[in-house]
Enzyme design. Sequence first.
Site, PDB file in Angstrom:
ATOM      1  N   ALA A 292     -25.643 -36.355   4.310  1.00 17.04           N
ATOM      2  CA  ALA A 292     -26.534 -35.264   3.897  1.00 17.04           C
ATOM      3  C   ALA A 292     -26.966 -34.461   5.116  1.00 17.04           C
ATOM      4  O   ALA A 292     -27.430 -35.031   6.099  1.00 17.04           O
ATOM      5  CB  ALA A 292     -27.755 -35.834   3.196  1.00 17.04           C
TER       6      ALA A 292
ATOM      7  N   GLY B 130     -26.071 -38.268   9.358  1.00 14.75           N
ATOM      8  CA  GLY B 130     -27.003 -37.135   9.436  1.00 14.75           C
ATOM      9  C   GLY B 130     -26.453 -35.994  10.263  1.00 14.75           C
ATOM     10  O   GLY B 130     -26.977 -34.879  10.214  1.00 14.75           O
TER      11      GLY B 130
ATOM     12  N   GLY C  44     -26.484 -42.770  18.837  1.00 13.70           N
ATOM     13  CA  GLY C  44     -27.155 -41.561  19.335  1.00 13.70           C
ATOM     14  C   GLY C  44     -28.626 -41.866  19.549  1.00 13.70           C
ATOM     15  O   GLY C  44     -29.488 -40.998  19.442  1.00 13.70           O
TER      16      GLY C  44
ATOM     17  N   GLY D 233     -26.594 -26.889   8.765  1.00 14.67           N
ATOM     18  CA  GLY D 233     -25.962 -27.565   7.626  1.00 14.67           C
ATOM     19  C   GLY D 233     -26.793 -27.407   6.361  1.00 14.67           C
ATOM     20  O   GLY D 233     -26.250 -27.284   5.253  1.00 14.67           O
TER      21      GLY D 233
ATOM     22  N   HIS E 261     -34.276 -22.764  13.990  1.00 20.58           N
ATOM     23  CA  HIS E 261     -34.283 -24.073  14.646  1.00 20.58           C
ATOM     24  C   HIS E 261     -34.540 -23.904  16.140  1.00 20.58           C
ATOM     25  O   HIS E 261     -34.412 -22.812  16.686  1.00 20.58           O
ATOM     26  CB  HIS E 261     -32.943 -24.801  14.458  1.00 20.58           C
ATOM     27  CG  HIS E 261     -32.798 -25.455  13.117  1.00 20.58           C
ATOM     28  ND1 HIS E 261     -32.337 -24.777  12.020  1.00 20.58           N
ATOM     29  CD2 HIS E 261     -33.078 -26.711  12.697  1.00 20.58           C
ATOM     30  CE1 HIS E 261     -32.321 -25.604  10.971  1.00 20.58           C
ATOM     31  NE2 HIS E 261     -32.774 -26.785  11.361  1.00 20.58           N
TER      32      HIS E 261
ATOM     33  N   LYS F 268     -30.191 -26.526  19.371  1.00 25.18           N
ATOM     34  CA  LYS F 268     -29.254 -26.769  18.261  1.00 25.18           C
ATOM     35  C   LYS F 268     -27.914 -26.100  18.549  1.00 25.18           C
ATOM     36  O   LYS F 268     -27.881 -24.947  18.966  1.00 25.18           O
ATOM     37  CB  LYS F 268     -29.850 -26.261  16.935  1.00 25.18           C
ATOM     38  CG  LYS F 268     -28.990 -26.599  15.737  1.00 25.18           C
ATOM     39  CD  LYS F 268     -29.761 -26.490  14.437  1.00 25.18           C
ATOM     40  CE  LYS F 268     -28.854 -26.745  13.231  1.00 25.18           C
ATOM     41  NZ  LYS F 268     -28.302 -28.106  13.218  1.00 25.18           N
TER      42      LYS F 268
ATOM     43  N   ARG G  92     -32.817 -36.779  20.185  1.00 27.30           N
ATOM     44  CA  ARG G  92     -34.078 -36.396  19.516  1.00 27.30           C
ATOM     45  C   ARG G  92     -34.257 -37.164  18.211  1.00 27.30           C
ATOM     46  O   ARG G  92     -35.300 -37.751  17.950  1.00 27.30           O
ATOM     47  CB  ARG G  92     -34.081 -34.874  19.243  1.00 27.30           C
ATOM     48  CG  ARG G  92     -34.408 -34.018  20.441  1.00 27.30           C
ATOM     49  CD  ARG G  92     -34.265 -32.539  20.092  1.00 27.30           C
ATOM     50  NE  ARG G  92     -32.854 -32.193  19.958  1.00 27.30           N
ATOM     51  CZ  ARG G  92     -32.113 -31.685  20.946  1.00 27.30           C
ATOM     52  NH1 ARG G  92     -32.663 -31.416  22.100  1.00 27.30           N
ATOM     53  NH2 ARG G  92     -30.834 -31.416  20.770  1.00 27.30           N
TER      54      ARG G  92
ATOM     55  N   ASN H  46     -29.436 -32.724   5.390  1.00 28.65           N
ATOM     56  CA  ASN H  46     -30.890 -32.753   5.543  1.00 28.65           C
ATOM     57  C   ASN H  46     -31.449 -33.899   4.717  1.00 28.65           C
ATOM     58  O   ASN H  46     -31.273 -33.943   3.511  1.00 28.65           O
ATOM     59  CB  ASN H  46     -31.506 -31.422   5.095  1.00 28.65           C
ATOM     60  CG  ASN H  46     -32.907 -31.274   5.642  1.00 28.65           C
ATOM     61  OD1 ASN H  46     -33.727 -32.176   5.500  1.00 28.65           O
ATOM     62  ND2 ASN H  46     -33.174 -30.164   6.269  1.00 28.65           N
TER      63      ASN H  46
ATOM     64  N   ALA I 148     -30.665 -42.385  21.934  1.00 27.78           N
ATOM     65  CA  ALA I 148     -31.539 -41.736  22.922  1.00 27.78           C
ATOM     66  C   ALA I 148     -31.748 -40.256  22.620  1.00 27.78           C
ATOM     67  O   ALA I 148     -32.470 -39.566  23.333  1.00 27.78           O
ATOM     68  CB  ALA I 148     -30.952 -41.903  24.326  1.00 27.78           C
TER      69      ALA I 148
ATOM     70  N   ARG J  58     -23.847 -43.084  24.216  1.00 28.26           N
ATOM     71  CA  ARG J  58     -22.543 -42.751  24.807  1.00 28.26           C
ATOM     72  C   ARG J  58     -22.361 -43.489  26.139  1.00 28.26           C
ATOM     73  O   ARG J  58     -23.357 -43.783  26.823  1.00 28.26           O
ATOM     74  CB  ARG J  58     -22.399 -41.245  25.012  1.00 28.26           C
ATOM     75  CG  ARG J  58     -23.387 -40.688  25.962  1.00 28.26           C
ATOM     76  CD  ARG J  58     -23.241 -39.201  26.202  1.00 28.26           C
ATOM     77  NE  ARG J  58     -24.433 -38.741  26.885  1.00 28.26           N
ATOM     78  CZ  ARG J  58     -24.712 -38.948  28.168  1.00 28.26           C
ATOM     79  NH1 ARG J  58     -23.853 -39.604  28.934  1.00 28.26           N
ATOM     80  NH2 ARG J  58     -25.836 -38.523  28.707  1.00 28.26           N
TER      81      ARG J  58
HETATM   82  P1  NAD Z   1     -29.357 -34.812  20.358  1.00 23.74           P
HETATM   83  O1  NAD Z   1     -28.380 -34.070  21.213  1.00 23.74           O
HETATM   84  O2  NAD Z   1     -30.786 -34.899  20.806  1.00 23.74           O
HETATM   85  O3  NAD Z   1     -28.839 -36.333  20.141  1.00 23.74           O
HETATM   86  C1  NAD Z   1     -27.497 -36.708  19.981  1.00 23.74           C
HETATM   87  C2  NAD Z   1     -27.301 -38.019  20.715  1.00 23.74           C
HETATM   88  O4  NAD Z   1     -25.980 -38.507  20.459  1.00 23.74           O
HETATM   89  C3  NAD Z   1     -27.455 -37.891  22.240  1.00 23.74           C
HETATM   90  O5  NAD Z   1     -28.396 -38.833  22.726  1.00 23.74           O
HETATM   91  C4  NAD Z   1     -26.052 -38.187  22.756  1.00 23.74           C
HETATM   92  O6  NAD Z   1     -26.041 -38.832  24.025  1.00 23.74           O
HETATM   93  C5  NAD Z   1     -25.540 -39.121  21.651  1.00 23.74           C
HETATM   94  N1  NAD Z   1     -24.086 -39.266  21.710  1.00 23.74           N
HETATM   95  C6  NAD Z   1     -23.153 -38.333  22.012  1.00 23.74           C
HETATM   96  N2  NAD Z   1     -21.925 -38.885  22.047  1.00 23.74           N
HETATM   97  C7  NAD Z   1     -22.073 -40.193  21.756  1.00 23.74           C
HETATM   98  C8  NAD Z   1     -21.178 -41.292  21.672  1.00 23.74           C
HETATM   99  N3  NAD Z   1     -19.857 -41.139  21.887  1.00 23.74           N
HETATM  100  N4  NAD Z   1     -21.675 -42.505  21.339  1.00 23.74           N
HETATM  101  C9  NAD Z   1     -22.995 -42.687  21.141  1.00 23.74           C
HETATM  102  N5  NAD Z   1     -23.912 -41.679  21.236  1.00 23.74           N
HETATM  103  C10 NAD Z   1     -23.457 -40.451  21.541  1.00 23.74           C
HETATM  104  O7  NAD Z   1     -29.252 -34.157  18.921  1.00 23.74           O
HETATM  105  P2  NAD Z   1     -30.291 -34.294  17.687  1.00 23.74           P
HETATM  106  O8  NAD Z   1     -31.239 -33.142  17.691  1.00 23.74           O
HETATM  107  O9  NAD Z   1     -30.823 -35.685  17.626  1.00 23.74           O
HETATM  108  O10 NAD Z   1     -29.300 -34.013  16.452  1.00 23.74           O
HETATM  109  C11 NAD Z   1     -28.134 -34.805  16.242  1.00 23.74           C
HETATM  110  C12 NAD Z   1     -27.428 -34.333  14.971  1.00 23.74           C
HETATM  111  O11 NAD Z   1     -28.261 -34.580  13.832  1.00 23.74           O
HETATM  112  C13 NAD Z   1     -27.125 -32.818  14.935  1.00 23.74           C
HETATM  113  O12 NAD Z   1     -25.869 -32.635  14.312  1.00 23.74           O
HETATM  114  C14 NAD Z   1     -28.234 -32.246  14.075  1.00 23.74           C
HETATM  115  O13 NAD Z   1     -27.891 -31.038  13.447  1.00 23.74           O
HETATM  116  C15 NAD Z   1     -28.382 -33.377  13.072  1.00 23.74           C
HETATM  117  N6  NAD Z   1     -29.657 -33.417  12.332  1.00 23.74           N
HETATM  118  C16 NAD Z   1     -29.585 -33.758  11.019  1.00 23.74           C
HETATM  119  C17 NAD Z   1     -30.732 -33.897  10.268  1.00 23.74           C
HETATM  120  C18 NAD Z   1     -30.617 -34.385   8.849  1.00 23.74           C
HETATM  121  O14 NAD Z   1     -31.650 -34.533   8.163  1.00 23.74           O
HETATM  122  N7  NAD Z   1     -29.406 -34.682   8.363  1.00 23.74           N
HETATM  123  C19 NAD Z   1     -31.976 -33.660  10.856  1.00 23.74           C
HETATM  124  C20 NAD Z   1     -32.034 -33.316  12.210  1.00 23.74           C
HETATM  125  C21 NAD Z   1     -30.856 -33.200  12.957  1.00 23.74           C
END
Ligand code: NAD
Length: 266
Positions: A122, A98, A8, A165, A155, A159, A12, A124, A10, A35
């Site tokens: 986790a 995450g 993932g 979570g 958020h 989102k 955020r 968060n 690329a 992806r």
């Molecule tokens: P986002 O949509 O910006 O990024 C997700 C990325 O995953 C995208 O670039 C997408 O192209 C990629 N992706 C999708 N399918 C894929 C595949 N088959 N193979 C490889 N890559 C693939 O989302 P985000 O804001 O970065 O958040 C991602 C997740 O992290 C969410 O579930 C969010 O709730 C979670 N998050 C968790 C925490 C934590 O501390 N645990 C903090 C922030 C966000």
Amino acid sequence: MTRIAIVGAAGRMGRTLIEAVAQSKEAQLTAVIERSGSAFIGMDAGTLIGQDLLGVQLTDQLASVTDRFDVLIDFTVPEVTLKNLAVCAQMGKKMVIGTTGFNAEQNQQITAMAQRTALVYAPNMSVGVNLCFKLAEIAAQILGETADIEIIEAHHRHKIDAPSGTALELGRRVAKVLDRDLATCAVYGREGRTGAREQKTIGFETIRAGDIVGDHTVMFACEGERVEITHKASSRMNFARGAVRAAHWLADKRLGSFNMMDVLGL
Ligand code: NAD
């Protein structure tokens, strides 16, 4: 040095993770995955974040790079994370998860996979939020039986799951201290003629707006006073640093499912 892959990359969180690993003295970025069909495949990870070349190019094939890393950090979507976990378990690779928004069955699959590899899972990864988990448990012990408990989270508009979570984890922890089952005592949002509040419920309110990185409040409202435990994230870097710390911590673990409280020794 812990060799780290980011899936993932690329997204955020993915881009912030690239920066966090590049800054870390304990970790080295050795693979980045996106992806299939992503416009970024083949691009250098450094270029992706507007910095110098890092010598690691984005691929869409996790299976082709498993010999290059020790720990995979995954912030994607539940279905993708579960597929990646199956690959990691088969290849003896550890994982930091995450991603949020897993359902009960998917959570069971993660627990089952932890018998085949070591993972940190986790919702968060921030140190401050994990401290708030502890503070909320203490508040629940002292005020919980007499207080009305509400969990409010906000958020950014992109989102895709709600409540967050982190909000659910706060709810689970408070409910456990009070010997309640979140599945039956949670109330998600209110509208119309709701009737008076039932005292043993735990309420959740969700805000989705603008570019809010992540705010959480647990409110314990009693007669004549209330306590609010609030965390506000102002940058994704705190989550990313936590994830890199978790990956390094996993290096000497063999099996099992751990959380950030384990990583931080809380
Ligand atoms: P986002 O949509 O910006 O990024 C997700 C990325 O995953 C995208 O670039 C997408 O192209 C990629 N992706 C999708 N399918 C894929 C595949 N088959 N193979 C490889 N890559 C693939 O989302 P985000 O804001 O970065 O958040 C991602 C997740 O992290 C969410 O579930 C969010 O709730 C979670 N998050 C968790 C925490 C934590 O501390 N645990 C903090 C922030 C966000």
